[in-house]
Design a protein around this motif. Structure first.
Motif, PDB file in Angstrom:
ATOM      1  N   LYS A 135      17.501  14.835  10.472  1.00  0.00           N
ATOM      2  CA  LYS A 135      18.870  14.345  10.287  1.00  0.00           C
ATOM      3  C   LYS A 135      19.543  15.085   9.134  1.00  0.00           C
ATOM      4  O   LYS A 135      18.897  15.412   8.140  1.00  0.00           O
ATOM      5  CB  LYS A 135      18.821  12.845   9.967  1.00  0.00           C
ATOM      6  N   ILE A 136      20.837  15.335   9.276  1.00  0.00           N
ATOM      7  CA  ILE A 136      21.651  15.845   8.166  1.00  0.00           C
ATOM      8  C   ILE A 136      22.483  14.677   7.667  1.00  0.00           C
ATOM      9  O   ILE A 136      23.314  14.138   8.399  1.00  0.00           O
ATOM     10  CB  ILE A 136      22.567  16.993   8.626  1.00  0.00           C
ATOM     11  N   GLY A 137      22.230  14.265   6.446  1.00  0.00           N
ATOM     12  CA  GLY A 137      22.938  13.129   5.883  1.00  0.00           C
ATOM     13  C   GLY A 137      24.209  13.545   5.162  1.00  0.00           C
ATOM     14  O   GLY A 137      24.346  14.680   4.698  1.00  0.00           O
ATOM     15  N   ALA A 138      25.162  12.628   5.089  1.00  0.00           N
ATOM     16  CA  ALA A 138      26.396  12.889   4.340  1.00  0.00           C
ATOM     17  C   ALA A 138      26.053  13.100   2.864  1.00  0.00           C
ATOM     18  O   ALA A 138      25.138  12.451   2.338  1.00  0.00           O
ATOM     19  CB  ALA A 138      27.352  11.720   4.500  1.00  0.00           C
ATOM     20  N   PRO A 139      26.756  14.009   2.173  1.00  0.00           N
ATOM     21  CA  PRO A 139      26.422  14.346   0.782  1.00  0.00           C
ATOM     22  C   PRO A 139      26.288  13.137  -0.150  1.00  0.00           C
ATOM     23  O   PRO A 139      25.366  13.076  -0.958  1.00  0.00           O
ATOM     24  CB  PRO A 139      27.581  15.249   0.358  1.00  0.00           C
ATOM     25  N   HIS A 140      27.176  12.169  -0.049  1.00  0.00           N
ATOM     26  CA  HIS A 140      27.131  11.019  -0.946  1.00  0.00           C
ATOM     27  C   HIS A 140      26.609   9.758  -0.255  1.00  0.00           C
ATOM     28  O   HIS A 140      26.542   8.697  -0.859  1.00  0.00           O
ATOM     29  CB  HIS A 140      28.523  10.763  -1.535  1.00  0.00           C
ATOM     30  N   GLN A 141      26.259   9.882   1.027  1.00  0.00           N
ATOM     31  CA  GLN A 141      25.663   8.778   1.786  1.00  0.00           C
ATOM     32  C   GLN A 141      24.548   9.346   2.654  1.00  0.00           C
ATOM     33  O   GLN A 141      24.697   9.488   3.858  1.00  0.00           O
ATOM     34  CB  GLN A 141      26.708   8.093   2.675  1.00  0.00           C
ATOM     35  N   PRO A 142      23.415   9.703   2.035  1.00  0.00           N
ATOM     36  CA  PRO A 142      22.353  10.400   2.763  1.00  0.00           C
ATOM     37  C   PRO A 142      21.811   9.653   3.971  1.00  0.00           C
ATOM     38  O   PRO A 142      21.263  10.268   4.885  1.00  0.00           O
ATOM     39  CB  PRO A 142      21.268  10.598   1.691  1.00  0.00           C
ATOM     40  N   GLU A 143      21.975   8.331   4.005  1.00  0.00           N
ATOM     41  CA  GLU A 143      21.488   7.571   5.153  1.00  0.00           C
ATOM     42  C   GLU A 143      22.437   7.652   6.352  1.00  0.00           C
ATOM     43  O   GLU A 143      22.069   7.294   7.469  1.00  0.00           O
ATOM     44  CB  GLU A 143      21.271   6.098   4.762  1.00  0.00           C
ATOM     45  N   LEU A 144      23.677   8.110   6.104  1.00  0.00           N
ATOM     46  CA  LEU A 144      24.661   8.247   7.172  1.00  0.00           C
ATOM     47  C   LEU A 144      24.534   9.625   7.808  1.00  0.00           C
ATOM     48  O   LEU A 144      24.776  10.643   7.171  1.00  0.00           O
ATOM     49  CB  LEU A 144      26.073   8.057   6.621  1.00  0.00           C
ATOM     50  N   ALA A 145      24.121   9.662   9.074  1.00  0.00           N
ATOM     51  CA  ALA A 145      23.927  10.936   9.757  1.00  0.00           C
ATOM     52  C   ALA A 145      25.261  11.558  10.143  1.00  0.00           C
ATOM     53  O   ALA A 145      26.108  10.908  10.752  1.00  0.00           O
ATOM     54  CB  ALA A 145      23.073  10.740  11.000  1.00  0.00           C
ATOM     55  N   ILE A 146      25.428  12.827   9.772  1.00  0.00           N
ATOM     56  CA  ILE A 146      26.604  13.574  10.204  1.00  0.00           C
ATOM     57  C   ILE A 146      26.192  14.712  11.134  1.00  0.00           C
ATOM     58  O   ILE A 146      27.026  15.519  11.542  1.00  0.00           O
ATOM     59  CB  ILE A 146      27.396  14.136   9.002  1.00  0.00           C
ATOM     60  N   GLY A 147      24.906  14.742  11.460  1.00  0.00           N
ATOM     61  CA  GLY A 147      24.403  15.773  12.348  1.00  0.00           C
ATOM     62  C   GLY A 147      22.892  15.844  12.287  1.00  0.00           C
ATOM     63  O   GLY A 147      22.237  14.987  11.687  1.00  0.00           O
ATOM     64  N   ALA A 148      22.338  16.873  12.922  1.00  0.00           N
ATOM     65  CA  ALA A 148      20.889  17.036  12.928  1.00  0.00           C
ATOM     66  C   ALA A 148      20.535  18.464  13.322  1.00  0.00           C
ATOM     67  O   ALA A 148      21.319  19.162  13.974  1.00  0.00           O
ATOM     68  CB  ALA A 148      20.242  16.053  13.910  1.00  0.00           C
ATOM     69  N   VAL A 149      19.342  18.888  12.916  1.00  0.00           N
ATOM     70  CA  VAL A 149      18.793  20.176  13.338  1.00  0.00           C
ATOM     71  C   VAL A 149      17.478  19.897  14.047  1.00  0.00           C
ATOM     72  O   VAL A 149      16.775  18.936  13.727  1.00  0.00           O
ATOM     73  CB  VAL A 149      18.568  21.138  12.153  1.00  0.00           C
ATOM     74  N   ALA A 150      17.149  20.742  15.028  1.00  0.00           N
ATOM     75  CA  ALA A 150      15.916  20.562  15.786  1.00  0.00           C
ATOM     76  C   ALA A 150      15.202  21.893  15.935  1.00  0.00           C
ATOM     77  O   ALA A 150      15.770  22.964  15.662  1.00  0.00           O
ATOM     78  CB  ALA A 150      16.218  19.961  17.169  1.00  0.00           C
ATOM     79  N   ALA A 151      13.961  21.810  16.380  1.00  0.00           N
ATOM     80  CA  ALA A 151      13.161  23.010  16.610  1.00  0.00           C
ATOM     81  C   ALA A 151      13.918  23.965  17.525  1.00  0.00           C
ATOM     82  O   ALA A 151      14.619  23.546  18.444  1.00  0.00           O
ATOM     83  CB  ALA A 151      11.822  22.616  17.235  1.00  0.00           C
ATOM     84  N   GLY A 152      13.773  25.272  17.233  1.00  0.00           N
ATOM     85  CA  GLY A 152      14.467  26.271  18.045  1.00  0.00           C
ATOM     86  C   GLY A 152      15.835  26.636  17.516  1.00  0.00           C
ATOM     87  O   GLY A 152      16.574  27.378  18.161  1.00  0.00           O
ATOM     88  N   GLY A 153      16.199  26.097  16.341  1.00  0.00           N
ATOM     89  CA  GLY A 153      17.468  26.455  15.717  1.00  0.00           C
ATOM     90  C   GLY A 153      18.671  25.678  16.210  1.00  0.00           C
ATOM     91  O   GLY A 153      19.815  26.026  15.880  1.00  0.00           O
ATOM     92  N   VAL A 154      18.452  24.601  16.967  1.00  0.00           N
ATOM     93  CA  VAL A 154      19.570  23.801  17.486  1.00  0.00           C
ATOM     94  C   VAL A 154      20.232  23.013  16.359  1.00  0.00           C
ATOM     95  O   VAL A 154      19.548  22.396  15.532  1.00  0.00           O
ATOM     96  CB  VAL A 154      19.085  22.842  18.586  1.00  0.00           C
TER      97      VAL A 154
END
Length: 210
Positions: free
Chosen positions: A56-75
């Motif tokens: 998961k990519i968390g928001a800078p000041h709210q790390p628990e709030l997902a603003i995206g994600a990265v997965a295997a294979g560079g997605v």
């Protein structure tokens, strides 16, 4: 309410009975919380288990709030609306993505060890996590699995809001969910025991199937 991840896996496996013992079918657990759930599902259905790493990519000041994600294979999957409304700079976002990609590679090496790369072409992949909130991690996982040209992608989770399930419907061939409700703040509130799963526990689970 689930007692713990094992209980959630048992209930989830009960909804996946049509896949029991099916050839060229694999359970892919999303570390770390999805591994104990996926292990039970794989055991009950008589299917092989592996991990599919996503972060998961968390928001800078709210790390628990997902603003995206990265997965295997560079997605990479990003919530462009959220990043725009939060005025997150490109520099900050790029740094967050790079950080999570580095952690993704660390976990990939740690969890999969000497296992050969996954080959999912023509297979049915059942992606399992312990629950979904925004669903960005699962979305990234589905898209990454799709690059390997599987025959079918199934998303299987104990709990998720209907809006997240709806978002994934156009990406997965099937979505299986034990309990769906919009009235949720976090996945953990649906578990009596939601203790953090450690790297050692993930490795122990994977070593048990070797």
């Amino acid at each position: 309410m689930f007692r713990d991840r094992r209980h959630a896996g048992e209930l989830l496996a009960g909804l996946l009975g049509s896949y029991r013992g099916q050839a060229r079918t694999m359970v892919l657990a999303l570390p770390r919380g999805g591994v104990p759930v996926g292990a039970v599902v794989a055991r009950d259905l008589g299917l092989p288990l592996d991990v599919f790493t996503v972060r998961k990519i968390g928001a800078p000041h709210q790390p628990e709030l997902a603003i995206g994600a990265v997965a295997a294979g560079g997605v990479l999957v990003l919530d462009e609306r959220a990043t725009g409304s939060m005025n997150i700079s490109r520099e900050t976002l790029d740094a967050a993505v790079a950080r999570e990609r580095e952690e993704l590679l660390r976990r990939e090496r740690l969890y999969r060890g000497e296992r050969p790369p996954l080959n999912l072409q023509g297979c049915t992949a059942i992606l399992v996590d312990d629950g979904l909130a925004t669903g960005y991690t699962m979305l990234a996982a589905v898209r990454a699995v799709r690059t390997q040209q599987p025959a079918r992608v199934v998303v299987a989770v104990p709990v998720a809001p209907p809006s997240t399930i709806e978002r994934l419907k156009s990406e997965a061939d099937e979505i299986v969910c034990v309990h769906s409700t919009e009235n949720m703040f976090a996945v953990g509130e649906f578990y009596e025991d939601f203790r953090q799963v450690t790297d050692d526990e993930v490795r122990a689970t994977m070593n048990d199937i070797d």
